[in-house]
Design an enzyme around this catalytic site. Structure first.
Site, PDB file in Angstrom:
ATOM      1  N   ARG A  77      75.950  21.843  63.859  1.00 23.94           N
ATOM      2  CA  ARG A  77      76.478  20.496  63.623  1.00 23.94           C
ATOM      3  C   ARG A  77      77.980  20.447  63.754  1.00 23.94           C
ATOM      4  O   ARG A  77      78.577  19.386  63.578  1.00 23.94           O
ATOM      5  CB  ARG A  77      76.119  20.094  62.204  1.00 23.94           C
ATOM      6  CG  ARG A  77      75.051  19.032  62.114  1.00 23.94           C
ATOM      7  CD  ARG A  77      74.849  18.797  60.646  1.00 23.94           C
ATOM      8  NE  ARG A  77      74.270  17.547  60.339  1.00 23.94           N
ATOM      9  CZ  ARG A  77      72.977  17.361  60.113  1.00 23.94           C
ATOM     10  NH1 ARG A  77      72.129  18.341  60.268  1.00 23.94           N
ATOM     11  NH2 ARG A  77      72.546  16.181  59.740  1.00 23.94           N
ATOM     12  N   ARG A 104      64.756   9.987  50.117  1.00 19.63           N
ATOM     13  CA  ARG A 104      65.757  11.036  49.939  1.00 19.63           C
ATOM     14  C   ARG A 104      66.970  10.493  49.198  1.00 19.63           C
ATOM     15  O   ARG A 104      67.216   9.286  49.202  1.00 19.63           O
ATOM     16  CB  ARG A 104      66.188  11.574  51.323  1.00 19.63           C
ATOM     17  CG  ARG A 104      65.143  12.463  51.919  1.00 19.63           C
ATOM     18  CD  ARG A 104      65.378  12.866  53.367  1.00 19.63           C
ATOM     19  NE  ARG A 104      66.747  12.962  53.844  1.00 19.63           N
ATOM     20  CZ  ARG A 104      67.068  13.295  55.094  1.00 19.63           C
ATOM     21  NH1 ARG A 104      66.114  13.564  55.985  1.00 19.63           N
ATOM     22  NH2 ARG A 104      68.319  13.357  55.473  1.00 19.63           N
ATOM     23  N   LYS A 118      64.899  13.483  64.943  1.00 18.03           N
ATOM     24  CA  LYS A 118      64.914  14.945  65.198  1.00 18.03           C
ATOM     25  C   LYS A 118      63.805  15.650  64.405  1.00 18.03           C
ATOM     26  O   LYS A 118      63.080  16.472  64.950  1.00 18.03           O
ATOM     27  CB  LYS A 118      66.278  15.547  64.793  1.00 18.03           C
ATOM     28  CG  LYS A 118      67.455  14.932  65.532  1.00 18.03           C
ATOM     29  CD  LYS A 118      68.773  15.551  65.109  1.00 18.03           C
ATOM     30  CE  LYS A 118      69.154  15.300  63.649  1.00 18.03           C
ATOM     31  NZ  LYS A 118      69.340  13.873  63.293  1.00 18.03           N
ATOM     32  N   ARG A 137      77.145   9.340  56.959  1.00 19.96           N
ATOM     33  CA  ARG A 137      76.539  10.409  57.765  1.00 19.96           C
ATOM     34  C   ARG A 137      76.690  10.122  59.258  1.00 19.96           C
ATOM     35  O   ARG A 137      76.911  11.030  60.055  1.00 19.96           O
ATOM     36  CB  ARG A 137      75.060  10.577  57.390  1.00 19.96           C
ATOM     37  CG  ARG A 137      74.901  11.299  56.036  1.00 19.96           C
ATOM     38  CD  ARG A 137      73.515  11.131  55.442  1.00 19.96           C
ATOM     39  NE  ARG A 137      72.466  11.482  56.343  1.00 19.96           N
ATOM     40  CZ  ARG A 137      71.230  10.974  56.309  1.00 19.96           C
ATOM     41  NH1 ARG A 137      70.897  10.091  55.379  1.00 19.96           N
ATOM     42  NH2 ARG A 137      70.325  11.354  57.171  1.00 19.96           N
TER      43      ARG A 137
HETATM   44  P1  AP5 Z   1      63.519  11.438  61.297  1.00 18.18           P
HETATM   45  O1  AP5 Z   1      62.643  12.220  62.195  1.00 18.18           O
HETATM   46  O2  AP5 Z   1      63.476  11.709  59.834  1.00 18.18           O
HETATM   47  O3  AP5 Z   1      65.024  11.420  61.836  1.00 18.18           O
HETATM   48  P2  AP5 Z   1      66.128  12.556  61.803  1.00 18.18           P
HETATM   49  O4  AP5 Z   1      66.894  12.475  63.078  1.00 18.18           O
HETATM   50  O5  AP5 Z   1      65.523  13.891  61.463  1.00 18.18           O
HETATM   51  O6  AP5 Z   1      67.007  11.975  60.626  1.00 18.18           O
HETATM   52  P3  AP5 Z   1      67.701  12.691  59.382  1.00 18.18           P
HETATM   53  O7  AP5 Z   1      68.230  11.582  58.517  1.00 18.18           O
HETATM   54  O8  AP5 Z   1      66.793  13.698  58.746  1.00 18.18           O
HETATM   55  O9  AP5 Z   1      68.846  13.428  60.112  1.00 18.18           O
HETATM   56  P4  AP5 Z   1      70.070  14.094  59.546  1.00 18.18           P
HETATM   57  O10 AP5 Z   1      70.470  14.936  60.692  1.00 18.18           O
HETATM   58  O11 AP5 Z   1      71.111  13.190  59.017  1.00 18.18           O
HETATM   59  O12 AP5 Z   1      69.497  14.836  58.219  1.00 18.18           O
HETATM   60  P5  AP5 Z   1      69.292  16.369  57.872  1.00 18.18           P
HETATM   61  O13 AP5 Z   1      68.112  16.445  57.009  1.00 18.18           O
HETATM   62  O14 AP5 Z   1      69.373  17.237  59.072  1.00 18.18           O
HETATM   63  O15 AP5 Z   1      63.171   9.883  61.557  1.00 18.18           O
HETATM   64  C1  AP5 Z   1      63.809   8.861  60.809  1.00 18.18           C
HETATM   65  C2  AP5 Z   1      62.784   7.764  60.488  1.00 18.18           C
HETATM   66  O16 AP5 Z   1      62.408   7.104  61.693  1.00 18.18           O
HETATM   67  C3  AP5 Z   1      61.477   8.267  59.855  1.00 18.18           C
HETATM   68  O17 AP5 Z   1      61.023   7.288  58.948  1.00 18.18           O
HETATM   69  C4  AP5 Z   1      60.506   8.373  61.058  1.00 18.18           C
HETATM   70  O18 AP5 Z   1      59.144   8.192  60.654  1.00 18.18           O
HETATM   71  C5  AP5 Z   1      60.988   7.223  61.930  1.00 18.18           C
HETATM   72  N1  AP5 Z   1      60.847   7.475  63.359  1.00 18.18           N
HETATM   73  C6  AP5 Z   1      61.057   8.640  64.015  1.00 18.18           C
HETATM   74  N2  AP5 Z   1      60.866   8.476  65.335  1.00 18.18           N
HETATM   75  C7  AP5 Z   1      60.556   7.158  65.508  1.00 18.18           C
HETATM   76  C8  AP5 Z   1      60.272   6.372  66.662  1.00 18.18           C
HETATM   77  N3  AP5 Z   1      60.283   6.893  67.891  1.00 18.18           N
HETATM   78  N4  AP5 Z   1      60.029   5.035  66.496  1.00 18.18           N
HETATM   79  C9  AP5 Z   1      60.032   4.489  65.240  1.00 18.18           C
HETATM   80  N5  AP5 Z   1      60.277   5.200  64.098  1.00 18.18           N
HETATM   81  C10 AP5 Z   1      60.550   6.519  64.246  1.00 18.18           C
HETATM   82  O19 AP5 Z   1      70.621  16.662  57.023  1.00 18.18           O
HETATM   83  C11 AP5 Z   1      70.816  16.121  55.739  1.00 18.18           C
HETATM   84  C12 AP5 Z   1      72.096  16.688  55.126  1.00 18.18           C
HETATM   85  O20 AP5 Z   1      72.006  18.134  55.008  1.00 18.18           O
HETATM   86  C13 AP5 Z   1      73.393  16.466  55.917  1.00 18.18           C
HETATM   87  O21 AP5 Z   1      73.947  15.190  55.666  1.00 18.18           O
HETATM   88  C14 AP5 Z   1      74.258  17.616  55.383  1.00 18.18           C
HETATM   89  O22 AP5 Z   1      74.763  17.324  54.094  1.00 18.18           O
HETATM   90  C15 AP5 Z   1      73.267  18.750  55.240  1.00 18.18           C
HETATM   91  N6  AP5 Z   1      73.157  19.561  56.465  1.00 18.18           N
HETATM   92  C16 AP5 Z   1      72.050  19.700  57.257  1.00 18.18           C
HETATM   93  N7  AP5 Z   1      72.309  20.509  58.298  1.00 18.18           N
HETATM   94  C17 AP5 Z   1      73.609  20.897  58.168  1.00 18.18           C
HETATM   95  C18 AP5 Z   1      74.463  21.728  58.946  1.00 18.18           C
HETATM   96  N8  AP5 Z   1      74.039  22.316  60.081  1.00 18.18           N
HETATM   97  N9  AP5 Z   1      75.747  21.902  58.529  1.00 18.18           N
HETATM   98  C19 AP5 Z   1      76.189  21.340  57.389  1.00 18.18           C
HETATM   99  N10 AP5 Z   1      75.434  20.519  56.605  1.00 18.18           N
HETATM  100  C20 AP5 Z   1      74.147  20.300  56.996  1.00 18.18           C
END
Ligand code: AP5
Length: 221
Positions: free
Chosen positions: A86, A158, A13, A169
């Site tokens: 979410r 991270r 994402k 998660r």
């Molecule tokens: P990446 O693009 O980083 O993936 P992502 O889907 O963004 O993964 P996240 O782990 O960031 O998602 P998340 O939703 O758990 O975390 P968030 O920060 O929102 O890609 C992943 C990897 O794959 C990278 O190394 C990339 O280079 C690689 N890659 C990408 N595309 C590829 C491809 N096509 N082929 C190969 N490799 C590829 O949330 C973190 C925390 O914040 C949550 O756990 C929660 O505690 C809090 N939080 C955030 N939002 C909320 C909310 N709305 N409500 C409550 N708590 C929240």
């Protein structure tokens, strides 16, 4: 255009939000990035959020909704929401707040990826400590090891990337976030994108899907 990006942790994402923002001229509002910035700045919100982030749990809805609404009010009319909503209460609040401003979501793009592939991608992820651009030591390495191509910041892992936290998660995603697929499907806004292909191909698929949405033609398979 106002987009919501859905999908499990590691689906890409954050990666695709950046590509789509460049292609479509939209602002990205990424709740995880905002929380990590607040943690790094050691603000009061950051101290509250850190407990939840490190445990792989969701930050409470009231904190998160207020933060996103403020970001929407401060930014341009076109945006991509990465990581929000979410939960169903977050999605309902978003719908209500946008309606009050005469706006609505244009589409919810759901990136579909197998859990094990997501876990493997997260294991190789390195994130810029300054601008939060994600890299991958296997699939998308930076030009210079450990240094961000965009801003020159240091690349770090991270604090929520331990395998047991990633699995938690994923479980939280199934319990609390996956019901949003039906929420947006019921509103005719859900478009699924296969996220298993290489990065640039996933971007093309997402762009094609959004084009089809604008033209009113069926989404490509
Ligand atoms: P990446 O693009 O980083 O993936 P992502 O889907 O963004 O993964 P996240 O782990 O960031 O998602 P998340 O939703 O758990 O975390 P968030 O920060 O929102 O890609 C992943 C990897 O794959 C990278 O190394 C990339 O280079 C690689 N890659 C990408 N595309 C590829 C491809 N096509 N082929 C190969 N490799 C590829 O949330 C973190 C925390 O914040 C949550 O756990 C929660 O505690 C809090 N939080 C955030 N939002 C909320 C909310 N709305 N409500 C409550 N708590 C929240």
């Amino acid at each position: 255009m106002r987009l919501v990006l859905l999908g499990p942790p590691g689906a890409g994402k954050g990666t695709q939000a950046r590509h789509l923002a460049d292609r479509l001229g939209l602002q990205v509002i990424a709740t995880g990035d905002i929380f990590r910035r607040k943690v790094a700045e050691d603000t009061e919100l950051g101290r509250v959020a850190k407990r939840y982030l490190d445990a792989g749990e969701l930050v409470p809805d009231d904190v998160t909704i207020g933060m996103v609404v403020a970001a929407i009010d401060e930014g341009p009319a076109g945006f991509i929401l990465d990581g929000f909503p979410r939960t169903i209460p977050q999605a309902e609040a978003l719908e209500r707040e946008l309606a009050e401003r005469g706006m609505a979501i244009s589409a919810a793009l759901a990136f579909v990826l197998d859990d094990e592939v997501a876990v493997a991608r997260i294991a190789g992820r390195r994130t810029c400590a300054k601008c939060q651009t994600p890299y991958n030591v296997v699939f998308n390495p930076p030009r210079v090891s450990g240094v961000c191509d965009v801003c020159g910041g240091p690349l770090v892992q991270r604090t929520d990337e331990k395998e047991e936290t990633v699995r938690r998660r994923l479980a939280v995603y199934r319990e609390s976030t996956a019901p949003l697929l039906e929420f947006y499907a019921e509103r005719g806004l859900l478009r699924e994108v296969d996220a298993s292909a290489p990065e640039s191909e996933v971007t093309e698929r997402a762009v094609e899907t959004l084009k089809a949405l604008k033209d009113g033609s069926p989404a490509p398979a």
